[in-house]
Design a protein around this motif. Sequence first.
Motif, PDB file in Angstrom:
ATOM      1  N   PRO A 194       8.331 -19.380  -0.283  1.00 22.45           N
ATOM      2  CA  PRO A 194       7.779 -18.220  -1.010  1.00 22.45           C
ATOM      3  C   PRO A 194       7.860 -16.925  -0.215  1.00 22.45           C
ATOM      4  N   VAL A 195       7.651 -17.003   1.111  1.00 17.56           N
ATOM      5  CA  VAL A 195       7.732 -15.795   1.944  1.00 17.56           C
ATOM      6  C   VAL A 195       9.151 -15.253   1.957  1.00 17.56           C
ATOM      7  N   VAL A 196      10.116 -16.152   2.126  1.00 21.37           N
ATOM      8  CA  VAL A 196      11.522 -15.738   2.140  1.00 21.37           C
ATOM      9  C   VAL A 196      11.898 -15.067   0.822  1.00 21.37           C
ATOM     10  N   ASN A 197      11.506 -15.686  -0.249  1.00 20.97           N
ATOM     11  CA  ASN A 197      11.866 -15.155  -1.564  1.00 20.97           C
ATOM     12  C   ASN A 197      11.215 -13.801  -1.849  1.00 20.97           C
ATOM     13  N   ARG A 198       9.970 -13.643  -1.400  1.00 23.57           N
ATOM     14  CA  ARG A 198       9.283 -12.378  -1.660  1.00 23.57           C
ATOM     15  C   ARG A 198       9.903 -11.252  -0.834  1.00 23.57           C
ATOM     16  N   ILE A 199      10.279 -11.549   0.410  1.00 27.13           N
ATOM     17  CA  ILE A 199      10.947 -10.539   1.237  1.00 27.13           C
ATOM     18  C   ILE A 199      12.281 -10.145   0.606  1.00 27.13           C
ATOM     19  N   ALA A 200      13.024 -11.133   0.169  1.00 29.75           N
ATOM     20  CA  ALA A 200      14.320 -10.844  -0.466  1.00 29.75           C
ATOM     21  C   ALA A 200      14.136 -10.065  -1.765  1.00 29.75           C
ATOM     22  N   GLY A 250      11.783  -7.910  -2.499  1.00 28.16           N
ATOM     23  CA  GLY A 250      11.487  -6.511  -2.206  1.00 28.16           C
ATOM     24  C   GLY A 250      12.708  -5.708  -1.823  1.00 28.16           C
ATOM     25  N   GLU A 251      13.751  -6.389  -1.355  1.00 28.62           N
ATOM     26  CA  GLU A 251      14.992  -5.703  -0.985  1.00 28.62           C
ATOM     27  C   GLU A 251      15.886  -5.471  -2.194  1.00 28.62           C
ATOM     28  N   VAL A 252      15.875  -6.407  -3.129  1.00 32.30           N
ATOM     29  CA  VAL A 252      16.719  -6.289  -4.325  1.00 32.30           C
ATOM     30  C   VAL A 252      16.062  -5.388  -5.362  1.00 32.30           C
ATOM     31  N   ILE A 253      14.766  -5.596  -5.617  1.00 34.21           N
ATOM     32  CA  ILE A 253      14.021  -4.789  -6.591  1.00 34.21           C
ATOM     33  C   ILE A 253      13.179  -3.795  -5.799  1.00 34.21           C
ATOM     34  N   GLN A 254      13.752  -2.636  -5.529  1.00 35.01           N
ATOM     35  CA  GLN A 254      13.074  -1.652  -4.694  1.00 35.01           C
ATOM     36  C   GLN A 254      12.057  -0.835  -5.474  1.00 35.01           C
ATOM     37  N   ARG A 255      12.345  -0.575  -6.758  1.00 33.58           N
ATOM     38  CA  ARG A 255      11.435   0.166  -7.627  1.00 33.58           C
ATOM     39  C   ARG A 255      11.764  -0.184  -9.067  1.00 33.58           C
ATOM     40  N   PRO A 256      10.983   0.237 -10.051  1.00 35.97           N
ATOM     41  CA  PRO A 256      11.226  -0.175 -11.439  1.00 35.97           C
ATOM     42  C   PRO A 256      12.639   0.095 -11.933  1.00 35.97           C
ATOM     43  N   VAL A 257      13.242   1.209 -11.529  1.00 38.78           N
ATOM     44  CA  VAL A 257      14.585   1.518 -12.008  1.00 38.78           C
ATOM     45  C   VAL A 257      15.586   0.473 -11.528  1.00 38.78           C
ATOM     46  N   LEU A 296      17.255 -20.646 -14.934  1.00 34.78           N
ATOM     47  CA  LEU A 296      17.626 -19.254 -15.175  1.00 34.78           C
ATOM     48  C   LEU A 296      17.158 -18.335 -14.053  1.00 34.78           C
ATOM     49  N   CYS A 297      15.931 -18.527 -13.571  1.00 37.22           N
ATOM     50  CA  CYS A 297      15.348 -17.611 -12.602  1.00 37.22           C
ATOM     51  C   CYS A 297      15.284 -18.191 -11.190  1.00 37.22           C
ATOM     52  N   GLU A 298      16.049 -19.211 -10.937  1.00 37.52           N
ATOM     53  CA  GLU A 298      16.156 -19.694  -9.563  1.00 37.52           C
ATOM     54  C   GLU A 298      17.160 -18.834  -8.804  1.00 37.52           C
ATOM     55  N   ARG A 299      16.943 -18.737  -7.490  1.00 33.50           N
ATOM     56  CA  ARG A 299      17.848 -17.909  -6.679  1.00 33.50           C
ATOM     57  C   ARG A 299      19.244 -18.541  -6.634  1.00 33.50           C
ATOM     58  N   HIS A 300      20.242 -17.660  -6.671  1.00 32.01           N
ATOM     59  CA  HIS A 300      21.653 -18.028  -6.549  1.00 32.01           C
ATOM     60  C   HIS A 300      22.097 -18.973  -7.656  1.00 32.01           C
ATOM     61  N   THR A 301      21.619 -18.699  -8.848  1.00 32.76           N
ATOM     62  CA  THR A 301      22.151 -19.378 -10.028  1.00 32.76           C
ATOM     63  C   THR A 301      22.792 -18.318 -10.908  1.00 32.76           C
ATOM     64  N   THR A 302      24.048 -18.513 -11.251  1.00 30.91           N
ATOM     65  CA  THR A 302      24.781 -17.492 -11.994  1.00 30.91           C
ATOM     66  C   THR A 302      25.900 -18.121 -12.797  1.00 30.91           C
ATOM     67  N   SER A 358      14.368 -12.497  -8.146  1.00 36.32           N
ATOM     68  CA  SER A 358      13.558 -11.512  -7.415  1.00 36.32           C
ATOM     69  C   SER A 358      12.465 -10.943  -8.302  1.00 36.32           C
ATOM     70  N   MET A 359      12.777 -10.738  -9.584  1.00 38.00           N
ATOM     71  CA  MET A 359      11.764 -10.180 -10.498  1.00 38.00           C
ATOM     72  C   MET A 359      10.596 -11.141 -10.676  1.00 38.00           C
ATOM     73  N   THR A 360      10.866 -12.431 -10.678  1.00 41.17           N
ATOM     74  CA  THR A 360       9.772 -13.386 -10.872  1.00 41.17           C
ATOM     75  C   THR A 360       8.868 -13.478  -9.651  1.00 41.17           C
ATOM     76  N   TYR A 361       9.341 -13.048  -8.467  1.00 36.68           N
ATOM     77  CA  TYR A 361       8.520 -13.085  -7.262  1.00 36.68           C
ATOM     78  C   TYR A 361       7.656 -11.842  -7.116  1.00 36.68           C
ATOM     79  N   VAL A 362       7.953 -10.781  -7.873  1.00 38.74           N
ATOM     80  CA  VAL A 362       7.167  -9.544  -7.766  1.00 38.74           C
ATOM     81  C   VAL A 362       6.591  -9.119  -9.113  1.00 38.74           C
ATOM     82  N   GLY A 363       6.733  -9.933 -10.143  1.00 40.34           N
ATOM     83  CA  GLY A 363       6.220  -9.590 -11.458  1.00 40.34           C
ATOM     84  C   GLY A 363       6.145 -10.815 -12.347  1.00 40.34           C
ATOM     85  N   HIS A 364       5.580 -10.629 -13.536  1.00 42.78           N
ATOM     86  CA  HIS A 364       5.476 -11.706 -14.522  1.00 42.78           C
ATOM     87  C   HIS A 364       6.589 -11.520 -15.547  1.00 42.78           C
TER      88      HIS A 364
END
Length: 633
Positions: free
Chosen positions: A21-27, A29-36, A83-89, A113-119
């Motif tokens: 969870p710590v790794v994912n939350r740090i990552a 914050g780097e991908v989703i820097q702000r709402p835009v 769908l929302c697991e990391r590195h699935t595409t 990344s969105m699921t780690y910082v939002g609902h």
Amino acid sequence: MEIEPAEEVKEPPRIHRLDEPVVNRIAAGEVIQRPVSAVKELVENSLDASSTSISVLVKDGGLKLIQVSDDGHGIRYEDLPILCERHTTSKLSKYEDLQSIKSMGFRGEALASMTYVGHVTVTTITRGQLHGYRVSYRDGVMENEPKACAAVKGTQIVIENLFYNMIARRKTLQNSADDYTKIVDLLSRFAIHHIDVSFSCRKHGAARADVHSVATPSRLNAIRSVYGLLVAQNLIKIEASDHDPSSSVFEMDGFISNSNYVAKKTTMVLFINDRLVECTALKRALEVVYVATLPKASKPFIYMSITLPPEHVDVNVHPTKREVSLLNQEVIVEKMQSVVESVLRNSNESRTFQEQTVEATPSVPSVTNNDLHLSPSPSGSKSQRVPVNKIVRTDSSDPAGRMHAYLYKNPQKYLGRDSSLTTVRSSVRQRRNLKETADLTSIQELINDIDSKCHSDLLDIVRQSTYVGMADDVFALLQHNTHLYLANVVNLRAGVKKASVETHSKIQLLGIFCSKELMYQQVLRRFAHFNAIQLSEPAPLQELIMLALKEEDLDLESNENDELKKKIAEMNTQLLKQKSEMLEEYFCIFIDSDGNLSRLPILLDQYTPDMDRVPEFVLCLGNDVLQMEWHGP
């Protein structure tokens, strides 16, 4: 003897594996820097899904709610668990696929990344299904099994309470208006590039969308719809390409602003292989080109779409995919800079000035005797004067654009006429065509003498120039082709007879002296064909001459010469009465049998002379006529 204690030896810190969870939350914050950043990722996913309509709904700048809906192909039911697991595409399966990647996404990190910082809640339906499915995610996994629900074609992704578990990040993003502006700008950029897709963006609870574009075959129409008419009408189409494998291979098309476009901030919309990116080197190179083209403090509008071979673009160089790395980037930037510079040079022959609506006004002014020096205090409402530096002419061939229509006037001394820009322009348009000059040999000889001494090159500059405005009360700015001239409009000598031109960079200072010689030439060319200023009440010549004589007398309290002044006034009045027929025929100066002045000539259309100087004018006129009587013409 004291024994110093041995220094404590610190052991190196142990390296341990971070919790998932710590790794994912740090990552995240780097991908989703702000709402835009979240909106950009979701819109790109919608474009990859072949959507033709994308709508965005935002609340509190995206912190409370971001909803992105599209009409794409949807998500399979069996893919929802991962769908929302990391590195699935679905965009690639091996690293080599990056060499030919054409889709916007490829890492499989955005949704996770969105699921780690939002609902996150996803509602989707694919073609052929009778109903859709809705499922919520947190920390990369489903919170519950997908539930069947009613749905429209495509996918809707909702993010709520963004950065709810990142207190510091959320505090720095409290300005919701700023974040919403960034989202609107993002959607505007997508809308002018993907012209086959409809875009909309609005605030939650608002009835009207701030971005609303429909699919159109014309990119210029898309720019007009999103950025407005003022931007679209000042754009130039550009195209460039290079197919030399030894240097660079690319194709570029777009629109750039011309010299009429004025803005305080550079707007550069850059797509490389349909990917919205930034290129600082290219932006700076193009701004350098515009420095010598646009007015000071003005910035350009640039839209460019560049297509390169996929293997020449490295898209995996930035966490948010905002930047890319190009093969032979310096060569490509240099060639595009040259193309833009060439286009701007070829289109910078002239500038456009917007013209205001005008109203009709009388062409012949009416002057009352109360406006003369006899009653210097004006009555009624105070007239408004448009600053001379605001008066603009747009066509050197139009009579309304002639220089004398813009001569500076002092409203405290002149008539109480409305000298606003609207009045000046509308009145000047009503000027009549000049009649032929009088058939007098002496007058024609004087005109021929002026024409023979005229400087043809400078005359062409004045005739074909565009009046820009007044630099101050004396100097005016004229533009001729791509040169800017500074003209002295006070003392015109010999109708552009002689002038010295000094060149400094691209600005040329030209001494063209205007008013005195202009008046003289106008008298010759309008001889016996003047328009007139009609006084509402006749002004007694003798009183006017007495006023002029008293003004010349420095000792205002002395009455010794009053008798002499009175005799001079009477003599000049009688002389002007005797010559009244000639004065009326040749100069349109009407003096009745009682010695009253009732009409004055107009030397320049729409230019009213200083009525405070009428007494001095009458005195000088009488003295000149007297000298002609004594010495002959």
